[in-house]
Design an enzyme around this catalytic site. Structure first.
Site, PDB file in Angstrom:
ATOM      1  N   ARG A  20       0.854  -1.185   0.000  1.00 55.51           N
ATOM      2  CA  ARG A  20       0.000   0.000   0.000  1.00 55.51           C
ATOM      3  C   ARG A  20       0.892   1.238   0.000  1.00 55.51           C
ATOM      4  O   ARG A  20       1.769   1.355   0.863  1.00 55.51           O
ATOM      5  CB  ARG A  20      -0.888   0.028   1.237  1.00 55.51           C
TER       6      ARG A  20
ATOM      7  N   GLU B 102       1.158   3.995   1.276  1.00 54.94           N
ATOM      8  CA  GLU B 102       0.607   4.754   2.407  1.00 54.94           C
ATOM      9  C   GLU B 102       1.307   6.100   2.524  1.00 54.94           C
ATOM     10  O   GLU B 102       2.494   6.157   2.799  1.00 54.94           O
ATOM     11  CB  GLU B 102       0.834   3.992   3.720  1.00 54.94           C
TER      12      GLU B 102
ATOM     13  N   ARG C 105       1.665   2.316  12.763  1.00 56.05           N
ATOM     14  CA  ARG C 105       0.980   1.070  12.418  1.00 56.05           C
ATOM     15  C   ARG C 105       0.776   0.863  10.923  1.00 56.05           C
ATOM     16  O   ARG C 105       0.106  -0.070  10.516  1.00 56.05           O
ATOM     17  CB  ARG C 105      -0.332   0.971  13.181  1.00 56.05           C
ATOM     18  N   HIS C 106       1.341   1.772  10.115  1.00 49.98           N
ATOM     19  CA  HIS C 106       1.242   1.615   8.662  1.00 49.98           C
ATOM     20  C   HIS C 106       2.618   1.459   8.034  1.00 49.98           C
ATOM     21  O   HIS C 106       3.535   2.206   8.374  1.00 49.98           O
ATOM     22  CB  HIS C 106       0.604   2.858   8.024  1.00 49.98           C
TER      23      HIS C 106
ATOM     24  N   GLU D 244      -6.783  -1.331  14.829  1.00 48.36           N
ATOM     25  CA  GLU D 244      -7.533  -2.225  13.948  1.00 48.36           C
ATOM     26  C   GLU D 244      -6.629  -3.370  13.520  1.00 48.36           C
ATOM     27  O   GLU D 244      -5.555  -3.147  12.981  1.00 48.36           O
ATOM     28  CB  GLU D 244      -8.015  -1.455  12.715  1.00 48.36           C
TER      29      GLU D 244
ATOM     30  N   SER E 227     -10.198  -6.654   9.021  1.00 44.66           N
ATOM     31  CA  SER E 227     -11.551  -6.308   8.610  1.00 44.66           C
ATOM     32  C   SER E 227     -12.064  -7.370   7.664  1.00 44.66           C
ATOM     33  O   SER E 227     -11.288  -8.086   7.018  1.00 44.66           O
ATOM     34  CB  SER E 227     -11.634  -4.908   8.002  1.00 44.66           C
TER      35      SER E 227
ATOM     36  N   ARG F 195       0.298  -6.503  12.859  1.00 38.09           N
ATOM     37  CA  ARG F 195      -0.469  -5.848  13.935  1.00 38.09           C
ATOM     38  C   ARG F 195      -0.794  -6.850  15.034  1.00 38.09           C
ATOM     39  O   ARG F 195      -0.754  -6.510  16.218  1.00 38.09           O
ATOM     40  CB  ARG F 195      -1.721  -5.201  13.367  1.00 38.09           C
TER      41      ARG F 195
HETATM   42  P1  AMO Z   1      -8.110  -3.761   4.989  1.00 39.52           P
HETATM   43  O1  AMO Z   1      -7.753  -2.760   3.947  1.00 39.52           O
HETATM   44  O2  AMO Z   1      -8.845  -3.277   6.184  1.00 39.52           O
HETATM   45  O3  AMO Z   1      -9.032  -4.915   4.373  1.00 39.52           O
HETATM   46  O4  AMO Z   1      -6.796  -4.508   5.452  1.00 39.52           O
HETATM   47  C1  AMO Z   1      -6.872  -5.615   6.327  1.00 39.52           C
HETATM   48  C2  AMO Z   1      -5.879  -5.472   7.468  1.00 39.52           C
HETATM   49  O5  AMO Z   1      -4.559  -5.374   6.961  1.00 39.52           O
HETATM   50  C3  AMO Z   1      -3.778  -4.553   7.805  1.00 39.52           C
HETATM   51  N1  AMO Z   1      -3.227  -3.440   7.019  1.00 39.52           N
HETATM   52  C4  AMO Z   1      -1.998  -2.905   7.207  1.00 39.52           C
HETATM   53  N2  AMO Z   1      -1.012  -3.201   8.064  1.00 39.52           N
HETATM   54  C5  AMO Z   1       0.121  -2.462   8.012  1.00 39.52           C
HETATM   55  N3  AMO Z   1       0.320  -1.460   7.137  1.00 39.52           N
HETATM   56  C6  AMO Z   1      -0.633  -1.113   6.258  1.00 39.52           C
HETATM   57  N4  AMO Z   1      -0.404  -0.131   5.380  1.00 39.52           N
HETATM   58  C7  AMO Z   1      -1.856  -1.860   6.261  1.00 39.52           C
HETATM   59  N5  AMO Z   1      -3.007  -1.801   5.549  1.00 39.52           N
HETATM   60  C8  AMO Z   1      -3.810  -2.770   6.032  1.00 39.52           C
HETATM   61  C9  AMO Z   1      -4.688  -4.052   8.903  1.00 39.52           C
HETATM   62  C10 AMO Z   1      -6.064  -4.234   8.302  1.00 39.52           C
HETATM   63  O6  AMO Z   1      -7.042  -4.423   9.299  1.00 39.52           O
HETATM   64  N6  AMO Z   1      -9.669  -7.077   1.537  1.00 39.52           N
HETATM   65  C11 AMO Z   1      -9.937  -6.539   2.860  1.00 39.52           C
HETATM   66  C12 AMO Z   1     -10.042  -7.625   3.896  1.00 39.52           C
HETATM   67  C13 AMO Z   1     -11.259  -8.507   3.704  1.00 39.52           C
HETATM   68  O7  AMO Z   1     -12.373  -7.949   3.676  1.00 39.52           O
HETATM   69  O8  AMO Z   1     -11.098  -9.740   3.596  1.00 39.52           O
HETATM   70  C14 AMO Z   1      -8.787  -5.585   3.229  1.00 39.52           C
HETATM   71  O9  AMO Z   1      -7.768  -5.516   2.601  1.00 39.52           O
HETATM   72  O10 AMO Z   1      -4.512  -4.884  10.040  1.00 39.52           O
END
Ligand code: AMO
Length: 440
Positions: free
Chosen positions: A222, A224, A230-231, A363, A366, A414
């Protein structure tokens, strides 16, 4: 070194961490890295380290042959060495046991001036730590994080296989976005535009029509822009997807998996938890469940107004965490703020059969029930400003027998943060990538 007689032949090969009082009197050979050297002149103390732990070898210069003298004189921290000696219970030493060394071979010498202090005696900033990550990882408490991670991987696989899930691998180079376009990394793919995958979302949904239950543990990307604790740009996602299940079913899978992981870590990683100073208790299930609407009401009770319809942002979640101190689910988010593939609640389509798994204000995951009706899927794509044509391969699968299905994605790092009590995600990634860091 007592090289001529090759004591290794008669020695038991042990790891530094297995040098215990029970081995008292035994001849051992130990390979590892030099964690510390204390040269007192007549005695030289060498602390050896590998991932199993530390042990101390003590060498007496008196009576040592020229080879051993030379090896001791030039010994540098972090060199890889092999040591021979006899284990002796030593109540006066920190570890209660030591090795009376009589041989030492340097297998790979480290330079005298290391750019980084591995014993942790000199505090270092996060930037310095990550710049010298391979040395930083050698600190026992840091190594411990990744030994716990190893158990996590195994426990997750074990649990999901036990629930009938099949492990899959989906592409990481893709042609269309799945989780919204903003956070996509572009790749030049032989002159065409491609992207790094943000999640396995569409593939895992399609694959339930083949295997009915799938999971993937893999790297996702991502772009970001936000620089938080946490990202990161590259994270590990644990994803599941199951046919004939709804959001409630997969929430049960998720909480069951978390408890299983906690138990395995407690059973197998006591030493590592101790190194991190963490005392862990498996959470109790079922985890608390509150709806988005209830969350807004709770915020209001806490004196914090939030209008209906927006996503729960970090300040909101921090407020909620005053009431929710462990794991809990927030369900039924407004449909409009969820991705196109999430199923609206049939009894109230303005909210969706979606959930987030939270730990305090963090979080972790999801997920939700997915849309399985092809015409609703097309409608939701359009409503979200996406072009159904770009998703034609995916939408086609919905015409080939797509049953009700559900799943979730969990941020592996996480969960590891929660278990290790580490508050910066970079510390639980071997070589983290964020907006400002691409090396080492
Ligand atoms: P979502 O975008 O909420 O859902 O991502 C799911 C989980 O992935 C982790 N996460 C990250 N951890 C670290 N750095 C990041 N940049 C980052 N982005 C996300 C988080 C988050 O809760 N396809 C859906 C999931 C589904 O519905 O099955 C999805 O990607 O812990």
């Amino acid at each position: 070194m007592v090289d001529g007689e090759k004591p290794a032949a008669a020695s038991k090969e042990v790891r530094p961490g297995s040098v215990k009082p029970e081995l008292d009197g035994q001849r051992v050979a130990i390979r590892g890295w030099v964690h510390e050297v204390r040269d007192l002149g007549s005695l030289v103390f060498v602390v050896l380290r590998d991932r199993s732990g530390l042990c101390q070898a003590v060498f007496s210069r008196k009576g040592a042959d020229a080879n051993l003298q030379a090896a001791l004189d030039g010994l540098t921290r972090e060199s890889a060495v092999r040591v021979w000696g006899v284990v002796k219970v030593a109540p006066q030493s920190r570890m209660g046991v030591e090795v009376r060394g009589d041989g030492l071979e340097v297998l790979a010498r480290a330079v005298e001036r290391l750019p980084y202090e591995v014993t942790g005696k000199v505090p270092a900033s996060m930037t310095t730590r990550l710049d010298h990550r391979i040395l930083d990882l050698r600190k026992p408490a840091n190594t411990a994080i990744f030994l716990i991670a190893d158990t996590l991987f195994d426990a997750i696989r074990e649990y999901l296989r036990g629930e009938g899930f099949v492990e899959v691998r989906t592409p990481k180079i893709i042609a269309t976005a799945t989780e919204g376009g903003a956070a996509l990394f572009k790749v030049d793919y032989f002159g065409r535009e491609a992207y790094l995958a943000q999640s396995p979302q569409l593939y895992k949904e399609e694959l339930v029509t083949v295997f009915d239950r799938v999971f993937e543990i893999g790297p996702f990307f991502r772009a970001e822009a936000s620089h938080t604790r946490r990202h990161v740009s590259e994270f590990t996602s644990v994803d599941i997807e199951a046919a004939f299940m709804n959001y409630e079913d997969v929430m049960r899978v998720l909480e069951g998996m978390v408890v299983h992981v906690f138990k395995r870590v407690l059973d197998e990683r006591r030493r590592e938890l101790e190194l991190l100073g963490v005392s862990l208790r498996p959470p109790r299930t079922p985890f608390k469940r509150i709806t988005y609407d209830e969350a807004l009401r709770e915020l209001e009770e806490l004196g914090y107004e939030k209008s209906w319809g927006g996503d729960l942002e970090t300040p909101d979640l921090r407020y909620l965490a005053k009431r929710h101190t462990g794991f809990y689910f927030i369900t039924h988010f407004p449909t409009a703020i969820k991705p196109f593939y999430i199923q609206p609640d049939p009894s109230n389509p303005s909210v969706s059969e979606s959930f987030d798994l939270m730990y305090q204000w963090l979080e972790l995951a999801s997920g939700g029930t997915r849309i399985s009706d092809p015409s609703l899927l097309r409608q939701r794509l359009t409503e979200q400003g996406l072009n159904p044509e770009s998703f034609k391969h995916h939408v086609a699968v919905y015409d080939y027998g797509m049953p009700v299905h559900a799943g979730w994605g969990l941020g592996f790092e996480r969960l590891l943060m929660v278990i290790t009590r580490i508050t910066n995600i970079r510390e639980v990634i071997l070589f983290p990538r964020d907006r400002f860091r691409l090396t080492p």
